[in-house]
Structures are given as C-alpha cells and as structure tokens.
Write an enzyme that holds these catalytic residues in place. Structure first.
Site, mmCIF file in Angstrom:
data_model
loop_
_atom_site.group_PDB
_atom_site.id
_atom_site.type_symbol
_atom_site.label_atom_id
_atom_site.label_comp_id
_atom_site.label_asym_id
_atom_site.label_seq_id
_atom_site.Cartn_x
_atom_site.Cartn_y
_atom_site.Cartn_z
ATOM 1 N N ASP A 258 14.423 28.577 21.242
ATOM 2 C CA ASP A 258 14.639 29.938 20.780
ATOM 3 C C ASP A 258 13.280 30.607 20.595
ATOM 4 O O ASP A 258 12.428 30.100 19.854
ATOM 5 C CB ASP A 258 15.417 29.952 19.453
ATOM 6 C CG ASP A 258 15.834 31.351 19.063
ATOM 7 O OD1 ASP A 258 17.024 31.673 19.214
ATOM 8 O OD2 ASP A 258 14.972 32.125 18.606
ATOM 9 N N ASN A 266 10.276 42.995 21.397
ATOM 10 C CA ASN A 266 10.985 44.112 22.032
ATOM 11 C C ASN A 266 10.669 45.433 21.349
ATOM 12 O O ASN A 266 10.447 46.449 22.011
ATOM 13 C CB ASN A 266 12.501 43.862 21.992
ATOM 14 C CG ASN A 266 12.994 43.043 23.169
ATOM 15 O OD1 ASN A 266 12.402 43.061 24.241
ATOM 16 N ND2 ASN A 266 14.080 42.309 22.967
ATOM 17 N N HIS A 271 11.400 46.746 25.913
ATOM 18 C CA HIS A 271 12.302 45.751 26.517
ATOM 19 C C HIS A 271 11.781 45.242 27.856
ATOM 20 O O HIS A 271 12.085 44.105 28.242
ATOM 21 C CB HIS A 271 13.701 46.350 26.684
ATOM 22 C CG HIS A 271 14.438 46.501 25.393
ATOM 23 N ND1 HIS A 271 15.085 45.454 24.776
ATOM 24 C CD2 HIS A 271 14.606 47.582 24.581
ATOM 25 C CE1 HIS A 271 15.644 45.874 23.653
ATOM 26 N NE2 HIS A 271 15.363 47.161 23.504
ATOM 27 N N ASP A 275 11.584 41.377 28.675
ATOM 28 C CA ASP A 275 12.172 40.724 29.849
ATOM 29 C C ASP A 275 11.143 39.856 30.570
ATOM 30 O O ASP A 275 11.461 38.759 31.046
ATOM 31 C CB ASP A 275 12.719 41.775 30.815
ATOM 32 C CG ASP A 275 13.991 42.438 30.297
ATOM 33 O OD1 ASP A 275 14.563 41.922 29.317
ATOM 34 O OD2 ASP A 275 14.399 43.466 30.871
ATOM 35 N N GLU A 301 17.747 35.184 23.651
ATOM 36 C CA GLU A 301 16.453 34.525 23.795
ATOM 37 C C GLU A 301 16.580 33.020 23.588
ATOM 38 O O GLU A 301 15.625 32.339 23.248
ATOM 39 C CB GLU A 301 15.426 35.115 22.819
ATOM 40 C CG GLU A 301 15.723 34.897 21.356
ATOM 41 C CD GLU A 301 16.547 36.023 20.725
ATOM 42 O OE1 GLU A 301 16.470 36.159 19.498
ATOM 43 O OE2 GLU A 301 17.256 36.744 21.438
#
Length: 382
Positions: A258, A266, A271, A275, A301
């Site tokens: 994680d 973010n 974002h 990504d 994630e």
C-alpha cells in the site's frame, strides 16, 4: 453415393463465395483483423474463379485454359498464405509473385509439349508449398497458441499440403506401376478433399478470429487499465490456478503493498503524477518479483503478489527490496517524477496448513495495517 465432377465444382464455388462474403462481413465486426480477413476473402474468391476456369479449360484454345486455371488456384492459395501470415505481421508478397512467375514459365516452357504432366503433377508442387507454409505460419502466430481453432487450421492445411505433395511426387510412380486408371481416382479424391477444405478452413479461420476477440475482451476484463497488471478478480482466479496446480505442497506467501500518503501525492502534485507513481511502482515490483509472479493491483493504491516455493521462502527479502527500490527510484527522479514516496508491506506465509487465498491475503492485510500504524515505509510479517 457418387457425385459428378460438375456438382463438386459448383459446391466448391458456392462455399468459397459464401465464405468470402462472411469473411468480409466479419472484418467489419472485428476491424482489428479487417486487413487479414480481406486478404483471406480475396483468396477464396480467387479459388472460386479457379474452379470456374477449370470447368471451361478444355473450351479455351491450346494450353490457355489449363494455365489460367492453375495460376488462379495457385494465386488463391498464396493469398490465403499471406492472410494467415498477416496475423503475425509477416508477408510473402515477393515469394508469391516469384512462385507465380516460375509456374507461368514452366507452363510456357513445358506446357505445350507435356500439358497433362504439368497439370496433373508439376502444378501440384507449388500448391503443396503454399499450403505447408500456411500451416507453418499458423503455428507461428503469436498470442494464438492456446486457441483450439488454431490446431484445426494447422491440421487442415497440413493435410492439404500432404495430399498435393503426394500428387506431385508419389502419384506419377503409381500411374507408371498400375496404369492410367489411377489418375482419375486420385483426381476425384483431390476434388472431394478440396470441397472439404473450402468449407472447413474458412469457417475455422472465422472461429479463430472470434476466439481471439473473446480472449482479448476477457484479458481486458482481468487487467488494470493503468498499470496493465492483473486486477483483483485476476489475482484470485490466477492465484487459485497457481496454488491448485502445484506439483507438491510447499510454502506460499502473499505480499500486500500500500503506497504511503498517496492521497497527499494526488492533492499536492495532481492525479497525473499520482498515476505515474502507480505505474512506476507496478514496473518496479514486477522487475523485482519477476514476470511469472502473480502480481495485481487490487485497489486504488493497493497491490498484492502471490509467491510459491523458493520465492515464498525469500518473500520478506523480496518485499523489502521492492520498498527500498521504489523509494530510491521515485526520490532520485529516475522514473521521471522526483518526489518522496514510500510503500508499506504486509507479509503472510504458510508452509503446512493452507487456508484459502482470500484468507492469506486478509492475514497479509492485517500485517500491512500494522506497518501503516507504525509509520509506514516498512514491512511487517503476519
């Protein structure tokens, strides 16, 4: 029941033209394979024209009827070869033109004197070559190895090649040994097999395209769009297959990953950068764990990896390596990002009594939550 030659030729023409129409229509349904299907449809039409020409070959002057018929047949088989080869991005354009030229020169040189010999025996050899290469190209088609239709196509084209090779090499000796009555029998067998070929091959090629398309849709449904890893569903389906397919009992481990403070990444960087971080982690994890490892993105994630055997025994070391390599790569900007990002890891390993995969993942998740509560950027063992 005996079927006359005219009926067989008409049957072959009808099936080939119908197959051409269906193949062109299929190309509109599956545009990804439209070019290949158009080449195949052209091949079927050319073979049908060859059948029409052979019905009237004796009405044309000299050897012209035999030449036109034979070159049309050969052209049809070469188009089918090119259509199948195009599935893998290969082509036989120069080879096809060369073979047609060679066959035309053979007709010009030997046809007027030995028309029957060239028609019955010599002309069969290039058709055998084209069919054998078609079988070979079907075997080489990448990404189609598991498709059932592929094996049928290889068998059909292989048998067709063997029959024409028999006509070119063995049949002349049989005619010399047993008399000219063998020739019409062999011709009728060839025609019967040709009708079957004209039905089975086009239909199986259409089935192949549908199987490929269905397989592509299935893979997409099991693939994460961003990282191109498997998704949660794939993890459990592939994981169950791997665990159930082990030859003997042995250790199994699940690593749960994680990304730490990912929402903050973010919010702070956007974002698009988030990504990129996810894609970079997927690439790093796969490079460390190996492409044969069952590795999936199972949440936003969150990632999970299933390890068996020797890899399961060194799962802790592998998990640590992924975490350290990821943090270093992101921080140094080697992935084109250059920010601080870390990952927490939970490990669950079993060596004897094996629970269900979902329970192993749940145990790894519990260890992961403990790693997060202790500040993250660490690995905890269940």
């Amino acid at each position: 029941m005996s079927v006359d030659l005219l009926t067989l030729y008409l049957l072959a023409i009808g099936t080939l033209l119908a197959s051409a129409g269906l193949t062109v229509w299929e190309g509109r349904t599956y545009p990804k394979r439209g070019q290949e299907l158009r080449i195949l449809a052209a091949g079927y039409v050319t073979l049908a024209l060859g059948c029409v020409a052979v019905m009237f070959r004796r009405d044309l002057p000299g050897i012209s009827g035999a030449v036109v018929s034979n070159l049309l047949f050969l052209g049809g088989y070469l188009l089918i070869l090119n259509g199948v080869a195009a599935f893998s991005g290969r082509q036989y354009r120069a080879f096809s033109i060369g073979l047609l030229v060679v066959m035309a020169l053979i007709w010009v040189g030997g046809g007027p004197r030995w028309q029957d010999v060239v028609w019955a025996y010599v002309s069969a050899f290039p058709i055998a070559i084209a069919s054998a290469l078609t079988a070979r190209e079907m075997l080489r088609c990448e990404g189609m190895e598991a498709l059932h239709s592929r094996r049928i196509i290889v068998a059909v084209t292989g048998i067709h090649a063997a029959l024409y090779l028999f006509r070119a090499i063995i049949l002349p000796w049989l005619v010399l040994a047993y008399g000219p009555l063998v020739q019409p029998i062999a011709g009728k067998i060839t025609l019967y097999e040709g009708v079957l070929y004209s039905v089975i091959l086009p239909m199986t090629l259409l089935k192949l395209i549908r199987e490929e398309s269905h397989g592509h849709l299935l893979r997409e449904s099991l693939t994460d769009y961003l990282t191109r890893l498997g998704n949660r569903r794939w993890f459990f389906e592939e994981g169950a297959r791997v665990v159930g397919g082990r030859a003997s009992q042995g250790p199994i481990a699940v690593l749960a990953f994680d990304l730490d403070q990912f929402k903050g990444i973010n919010d702070l960087y956007g974002h698009k950068t988030g990504d990129q971080v996810l894609k970079s982690f997927a690439e790093i994890a796969q490079s460390v764990l190996g492409h044969k490892t069952v590795l999936a993105r199972i949440g936003g994630e969150e990632f999970a990896a299933l390890l068996v055997g020797h890899d399961a025994l060194r799962a802790e070391s592998l998990g640590d390596t992924v975490g350290k390599y990821f943090a270093e790569t992101i921080a140094t900007g080697a992935a084109g990002i250059g920010l601080r990002a870390t990952v927490s890891v939970g490990l669950a390993r079993y060596e004897n009594k094996m629970p269900e995969l979902i329970d192993i993942l749940a145990a790894a998740d519990q260890a992961l939550y403990r790693a997060k509560s202790l500040g993250g950027n660490r690995l905890e063992v269940a």
